[in-house]
Design an enzyme around this catalytic site. Structure first.
Site, PDB file in Angstrom:
ATOM      1  N   GLU A   1       9.308  -3.764  10.770  1.00 48.71           N
ATOM      2  CA  GLU A   1       9.722  -2.491  10.187  1.00 48.71           C
ATOM      3  C   GLU A   1      10.207  -1.539  11.264  1.00 48.71           C
ATOM      4  OE1 GLU A   1       8.128   1.121   7.266  1.00 48.71           O
ATOM      5  OE2 GLU A   1       6.901  -0.672   7.552  1.00 48.71           O
TER       6      GLU A   1
ATOM      7  N   ASP B   1       0.826  -1.195   0.000  1.00 57.38           N
ATOM      8  CA  ASP B   1       0.000   0.000   0.000  1.00 57.38           C
ATOM      9  C   ASP B   1       0.867   1.254   0.000  1.00 57.38           C
ATOM     10  OD1 ASP B   1       0.893  -0.154   2.622  1.00 57.38           O
ATOM     11  OD2 ASP B   1      -1.096  -0.083   3.545  1.00 57.38           O
TER      12      ASP B   1
ATOM     13  N   GLU C   1      -1.279  -5.298   9.164  1.00 60.14           N
ATOM     14  CA  GLU C   1      -0.497  -4.622  10.183  1.00 60.14           C
ATOM     15  C   GLU C   1      -1.187  -4.696  11.537  1.00 60.14           C
ATOM     16  OE1 GLU C   1       1.035  -1.152   7.045  1.00 60.14           O
ATOM     17  OE2 GLU C   1       0.235  -0.586   9.008  1.00 60.14           O
TER      18      GLU C   1
END
Length: 264
Positions: free
Chosen positions: A181, A45, A114
């Site tokens: 991340e 995305d 996520e």
């Protein structure tokens, strides 16, 4: 390249071998990336920022993700194709199942979502219905407003322990992969050793099982300030094909990322 599957990536982890991942958003780059031997293509995305010019990933829709997934699938030459479920498209297990089905039918082999422990129920339901899931921990860009910006996560003992616990829980719930991340390198290594599933890192140091970068970042064509974890492979390679090959080779050799690309 033979078709890359979850079994392929799990075997690489068991053998202590690293693999490479890159984003792609269209058929042309999908063919170039997969032909270079990159094992995983992420239809991220991140296209909201890279292609659409937004300042975050939040405006991206499921329909847009499905469109770009179909484009990438048509050019892919054997890489595993991972596709992001965008913001608020998996707030409930029912939404997750519906929208994951859309992306899988568009050509995805695995979907990425996520979040932490709250995802466990959705991951179990998806896995039980044949949808592999990559759980994304650490800096989760869809939560940028809650996090107060793009900040390294897991630097204090409490949040580090929570991230480790979440990783173990999500594997137990049925996650097939993890993505970390902007996580301190030491914590990312601890998580990678604590789970049996492959762990992909971005800004997470050298100890994960794989690395991913945004394609435009590693080709040096993203405007603005370069994140610390990014390396411009185009400058040293001199061509797109050479940059893709060099990226994959350096990830597998463990020379990228170097210490300067990680966080303490």
């Amino acid at each position: 390249m033979n078709n890359v599957t979850l079994h392929t990536l799990s075997a690489l982890k068991q053998d202590g071998k690293k693999f490479a991942a890159l984003t792609a958003y269209d058929a042309c780059f999908a063919q170039l990336v997969s032909s270079a031997g990159i094992e995983v293509i992420l239809v991220g995305d991140s296209l909201g920022m890279v292609l659409q010019g937004h300042d975050s990933t939040l405006p991206v829709t499921v329909d847009e993700m499905a469109y770009h997934t179909r484009c990438v699938a048509s050019g892919n030459q054997g890489a595993m194709l991972m596709s992001d479920l965008p913001f608020m498209s998996y707030a409930t297990p029912e939404q997750a199942m519906l929208n994951a089905g859309i992306l899988m039918q568009a050509g995805a082999h695995i979907i990425k979502i996520e979040g932490g422990a709250w995802l466990a129920e959705s991951i179990t339901l998806l896995a039980d219905r044949g949808v592999p899931v990559c759980a994304h921990l650490g800096l989760t860009p869809q939560a940028v407003n809650r996090l107060g910006g793009y900040r390294v996560q897991g630097r204090d003992e409490t949040s580090a322990r929570q991230m480790l616990d979440d990783a173990i829980l999500l594997e137990q719930a049925g996650a097939s992969m993890l993505l970390l991340e902007c996580v301190p390198s030491q914590l990312a290594g601890e998580i990678s050793r604590a789970v049996s599933i492959p762990v992909i890192g971005i800004g997470a140091g050298q100890q994960t099982d794989a690395q991913v970068l945004v394609l435009h970042d590693m080709l040096g064509i993203t405007p603005g300030r370069k994140p610390r974890f990014v390396k411009d492979f185009m400058t040293e390679a001199g061509s797109i094909a050479g940059a893709l090959q060099s990226y994959g080779d350096q990830v597998r050799a463990g020379t990228f990322p170097a210490d300067e690309h990680g966080f303490a």
